[in-house]
Design a protein around this motif. Structure first.
Motif, mmCIF file in Angstrom:
data_model
loop_
_atom_site.group_PDB
_atom_site.id
_atom_site.type_symbol
_atom_site.label_atom_id
_atom_site.label_comp_id
_atom_site.label_asym_id
_atom_site.label_seq_id
_atom_site.Cartn_x
_atom_site.Cartn_y
_atom_site.Cartn_z
ATOM 1 N N ILE A 34 36.534 79.586 15.165
ATOM 2 C CA ILE A 34 37.673 78.675 15.001
ATOM 3 C C ILE A 34 38.141 78.645 13.549
ATOM 4 N N ASN A 35 39.325 78.109 13.353
ATOM 5 C CA ASN A 35 39.811 77.662 12.051
ATOM 6 C C ASN A 35 39.924 76.147 12.147
ATOM 7 N N SER A 36 39.540 75.457 11.085
ATOM 8 C CA SER A 36 39.631 74.003 11.090
ATOM 9 C C SER A 36 39.631 73.497 9.650
ATOM 10 N N PHE A 37 39.848 72.204 9.513
ATOM 11 C CA PHE A 37 39.817 71.600 8.186
ATOM 12 C C PHE A 37 38.387 71.671 7.667
ATOM 13 N N PRO A 38 38.175 72.292 6.510
ATOM 14 C CA PRO A 38 36.806 72.524 6.023
ATOM 15 C C PRO A 38 36.084 71.254 5.572
ATOM 16 N N ASP A 39 34.801 71.190 5.908
ATOM 17 C CA ASP A 39 33.962 70.084 5.433
ATOM 18 C C ASP A 39 34.004 69.989 3.910
ATOM 19 N N GLU A 40 34.028 71.134 3.237
ATOM 20 C CA GLU A 40 34.028 71.141 1.776
ATOM 21 C C GLU A 40 35.220 70.357 1.230
ATOM 22 N N MET A 41 36.353 70.468 1.895
ATOM 23 C CA MET A 41 37.531 69.721 1.455
ATOM 24 C C MET A 41 37.392 68.232 1.780
ATOM 25 N N ASP A 42 36.795 67.926 2.932
ATOM 26 C CA ASP A 42 36.576 66.518 3.271
ATOM 27 C C ASP A 42 35.707 65.828 2.223
ATOM 28 N N ARG A 43 34.791 66.577 1.632
ATOM 29 C CA ARG A 43 33.914 65.992 0.612
ATOM 30 C C ARG A 43 34.690 65.596 -0.641
ATOM 31 N N THR A 44 35.831 66.221 -0.892
ATOM 32 C CA THR A 44 36.605 65.942 -2.110
ATOM 33 C C THR A 44 37.771 64.983 -1.884
ATOM 34 N N LEU A 45 38.099 64.682 -0.643
ATOM 35 C CA LEU A 45 39.295 63.892 -0.365
ATOM 36 C C LEU A 45 39.272 62.463 -0.891
ATOM 37 N N PRO A 46 38.137 61.784 -0.926
ATOM 38 C CA PRO A 46 38.181 60.436 -1.510
ATOM 39 C C PRO A 46 38.630 60.452 -2.973
ATOM 40 N N GLU A 47 38.239 61.489 -3.706
ATOM 41 C CA GLU A 47 38.637 61.589 -5.122
ATOM 42 C C GLU A 47 40.148 61.731 -5.270
ATOM 43 N N SER A 48 40.771 62.431 -4.340
ATOM 44 C CA SER A 48 42.210 62.655 -4.428
ATOM 45 C C SER A 48 43.024 61.496 -3.866
ATOM 46 N N GLY A 49 42.342 60.572 -3.181
ATOM 47 C CA GLY A 49 43.030 59.430 -2.602
ATOM 48 C C GLY A 49 43.572 59.689 -1.206
ATOM 49 N N TYR A 50 43.261 60.842 -0.622
ATOM 50 C CA TYR A 50 43.765 61.181 0.705
ATOM 51 C C TYR A 50 43.107 60.339 1.787
ATOM 52 N N GLN A 51 41.848 60.011 1.607
ATOM 53 C CA GLN A 51 41.165 59.123 2.549
ATOM 54 C C GLN A 51 40.470 58.028 1.758
ATOM 55 N N PRO A 52 40.247 56.881 2.390
ATOM 56 C CA PRO A 52 39.777 55.710 1.643
ATOM 57 C C PRO A 52 38.332 55.776 1.166
ATOM 58 N N GLY A 53 37.531 56.649 1.741
ATOM 59 C CA GLY A 53 36.128 56.713 1.348
ATOM 60 C C GLY A 53 35.489 57.990 1.846
ATOM 61 N N GLU A 54 34.202 58.110 1.595
ATOM 62 C CA GLU A 54 33.480 59.303 2.011
ATOM 63 C C GLU A 54 33.333 59.346 3.523
ATOM 64 N N MET A 55 33.303 60.560 4.051
ATOM 65 C CA MET A 55 33.084 60.748 5.481
ATOM 66 C C MET A 55 31.624 60.415 5.789
ATOM 67 N N PRO A 56 31.354 59.719 6.885
ATOM 68 C CA PRO A 56 29.965 59.398 7.226
ATOM 69 C C PRO A 56 29.208 60.607 7.793
ATOM 70 N N TRP A 57 29.933 61.604 8.257
ATOM 71 C CA TRP A 57 29.344 62.851 8.753
ATOM 72 C C TRP A 57 30.427 63.917 8.716
ATOM 73 N N PHE A 58 30.011 65.174 8.839
ATOM 74 C CA PHE A 58 30.936 66.297 8.743
ATOM 75 C C PHE A 58 30.871 67.106 10.031
ATOM 76 N N TYR A 59 32.002 67.170 10.708
ATOM 77 C CA TYR A 59 32.028 67.800 12.029
ATOM 78 C C TYR A 59 31.778 69.301 11.962
ATOM 79 N N GLY A 60 32.178 69.961 10.878
ATOM 80 C CA GLY A 60 31.961 71.405 10.755
ATOM 81 C C GLY A 60 30.481 71.748 10.807
ATOM 82 N N GLU A 61 29.671 70.964 10.106
ATOM 83 C CA GLU A 61 28.220 71.180 10.129
ATOM 84 C C GLU A 61 27.681 71.067 11.546
ATOM 85 N N LYS A 62 28.153 70.064 12.256
ATOM 86 C CA LYS A 62 27.671 69.838 13.621
ATOM 87 C C LYS A 62 28.111 70.966 14.556
ATOM 88 N N LEU A 63 29.347 71.444 14.390
ATOM 89 C CA LEU A 63 29.815 72.553 15.219
ATOM 90 C C LEU A 63 29.015 73.822 14.938
#
Length: 134
Positions: free
Chosen positions: A52-81
């Motif tokens: 698959i192609n999907s939104f990378p976990d690595e980017m989700d880890r940086t999104l709180p810093e950029s203000g795109y999401q309000p806080g850290e993700m509690p888990w990362f779906y890419g790892e689970k997949l």
């Protein structure tokens, strides 16, 4: 996105898609919905071995810093997949799409236009093939 793996409606929908051999389309974080099929009784995870192609976990880890999401993700779906046997092809977002059998995925909103056209083309080609082959 956070509640998709536990959502019974999503689980039932994905079970139906697999049982009826239908197309499944997922863009950006949408592949997180595949996790709802991880616990479907005695059957093996139906997307094991898929790419698959999907939104990378690595980017989700940086999104709180950029203000795109309000806080850290509690888990990362890419790892689970990945643990379930899904190969994620992309490391960044570049607007990439991928077709693996009847699963069509794309990495981000950057892929939206290409994704829509690809999905339409795939579905039309499938229907044309069905009509030609009976």
């Amino acid at each position: 996105m956070l509640g998709l793996p536990e959502n019974n409606d999503v689980k039932e929908l994905i079970k139906w898609v697999v049982a009826e051999d239908k197309y499944l389309l997922a863009i950006c974080h949408g592949p997180a919905a595949l996790l709802s099929a991880a616990d479907c009784g005695d059957t093996e995870f139906p997307f094991k071995g898929y790419q698959i192609n999907s939104f990378p976990d690595e980017m989700d880890r940086t999104l709180p810093e950029s203000g795109y999401q309000p806080g850290e993700m509690p888990w990362f779906y890419g790892e689970k997949l990945k643990q379930l046997g899904v190969e994620i092809l992309n490391k960044k977002i570049a607007g990439d799409c991928h077709v693996d059998r009847k699963l069509i995925t794309a990495d981000s909103p950057l892929a939206a236009d290409k994704f829509g056209k690809l999905c339409a083309d795939e579905l039309l080609a499938y229907e044309k093939s069905k009509a030609e082959n009976g």
